[in-house]
Design a protein around this motif. Structure first.
Motif, short mmCIF file in Angstrom:
data_model
loop_
_atom_site.label_atom_id
_atom_site.label_comp_id
_atom_site.label_asym_id
_atom_site.label_seq_id
_atom_site.Cartn_x
_atom_site.Cartn_y
_atom_site.Cartn_z
N ASP A 77 0.83 -1.21 0.00
CA ASP A 77 0.00 0.00 0.00
C ASP A 77 0.87 1.26 0.00
N ASP A 78 0.30 2.36 -0.42
CA ASP A 78 0.96 3.68 -0.37
C ASP A 78 2.34 3.63 -1.03
N GLU B 246 -4.42 4.85 -6.33
CA GLU B 246 -5.34 5.34 -5.29
C GLU B 246 -5.68 6.81 -5.53
MG MG Z 1 -3.06 3.56 0.36
#
Ligand code: MG
Ligand code: C2E
Ligand code: MG
Ligand code: MG
Length: 291
Positions: free
Chosen positions: A180-181, A242
């Motif tokens: 993620d990220d 995202e």
């Molecule tokens: Mg994220």
């Protein structure tokens, strides 16, 4: 937090510190009450294929829904829950609710096609997790292939053999692992080497820069996203972007070869009841368009 200062040798807390301490105490109490009274929820945000906008999955996002105080977002909860050790119990609740929601959605749309992405804190990777996951999936008749475990580089940064073993077990069981990220940490690229992740989630700051008002920023962020996309695909990973808020970002990301995306343009995160209504309306619209 008392400092020696001034005439009487003591300085009072300043108002800011007092407010922060009070807020923290209040949140700790909300967490305890939330566990007892079942106020923790898993909201869902659709993840779509950038090719055609079709829903391919859902990300579960934790919400603490206090009957009087209203919604508390994860940003207010997670750090405190990690420090006080309640994150494990919260995580279990959210995971169970999210899996139950996926089962409900499957009943509604009659397919087993969509996946469920769940965020995990580094502290949740205890040796009991694979067993817990298996039990929940069995209970709700969900295949492990439909589960994506979202971690940040904080998890891999621990470089803890037990954590790696748990990740490996989940993967062997059929779950996929998403980083993620991606791109915001200290050394994101090196983490692609530490663990064989299945999905790379390009951080929303890149998506935002794609429609920056500064031409140079736009150009450079296009190159960055393209680079991340190329490396990820070469390593066999699916790429998700995202924070897609405007159509221009969708079109650019699609052209740059990004597979999936999520963001307010498609849908905000929402409770399961609203999600079911939305999905029902969509399928009705499709049926009437076909007739
Ligand atoms: Mg994220
Ligand atoms: P994340 O996993 O990167 O989740 C994406 C965040 O971006 C979510 O914030 C989501 O509501 C928000 N978002 C989605 N689309 C857009 C958009 O188009 N624009 C903007 N500006 N934001 C968008 P949220 O729900 O506040 O969650 C924040 C973070 O808290 C998550 O970031 C994740 O790291 C963590 N988190 C959420 N749920 C859980 C959980 O159940 N367990 C753990 N350990 N962490 C969680
Ligand atoms: Mg996430
Ligand atoms: Mg994030």
């Amino acid at each position: 937090a008392r400092k020696r200062d001034g005439k009487n040798g003591l300085r009072m807390f300043d108002a800011g510190m007092l407010d922060a301490a009070r807020e923290r105490h209040e949140i700790e109490q909300f967490i305890e009450a939330g566990l007892k009274e079942d106020w923790f929820e898993a909201w869902l945000q659709p993840i779509v294929s950038l090719r055609d906008g079709q829903i391919v999955g859902f990300e579960a996002l934790m919400r603490l829904d206090h009957p009087q105080k209203g919604l508390l977002p994860p940003g207010k909860i997670i750090n405190i829950a990690e420090e006080t050790g309640t994150i494990g119990r919260i995580g279990d609740r959210v995971l169970e609710k999210a899996i139950r929601h996926l089962a409900t959605i499957s009943k509604l749309d009659g397919t087993q096609d969509t996946y469920l992405a769940v965020n995990f804190s580094p502290l949740q990777f205890e040796f009991t997790l694979p067993h817990k996951m298996a039990a929940l999936l069995l209970k709700h008749h969900i295949s492990p292939h439909r589960i994506v475990v979202e971690i940040t580089e904080a998890v891999l940064m621990l470089d803890n053999p037990e954590v790696h073993a748990v990740l490996k077990q989940l993967q062997e069981f059929g779950c996929r692992i998403a980083l993620d990220d991606f791109g915001t940490g200290y050394s994101s690229l090196s983490y692609l080497n530490r663990f064989p992740v299945d999905i790379v989630k390009v951080d929303q700051s890149f998506t935002r820069s794609l429609s920056s008002s500064t031409g140079d920023v736009r150009r450079k962020s296009r190159m960055l996203v393209k680079g991340i996309r190329t490396i990820s695909h070469q390593m066999g990973c699916t790429v998700v972007a995202e924070g897609i808020e405007v159509k221009e970002q969708w079109q650019l990301l699609r052209k740059l070869g990004v597979d999936y995306g999520q963001g307010y343009l498609f849908s905000r995160p929402m409770p399961i009841s609203d999600m079911l209504t939305m999905l029902e309306n969509e399928s009705e619209a499709k049926t009437s368009a076909a007739i």
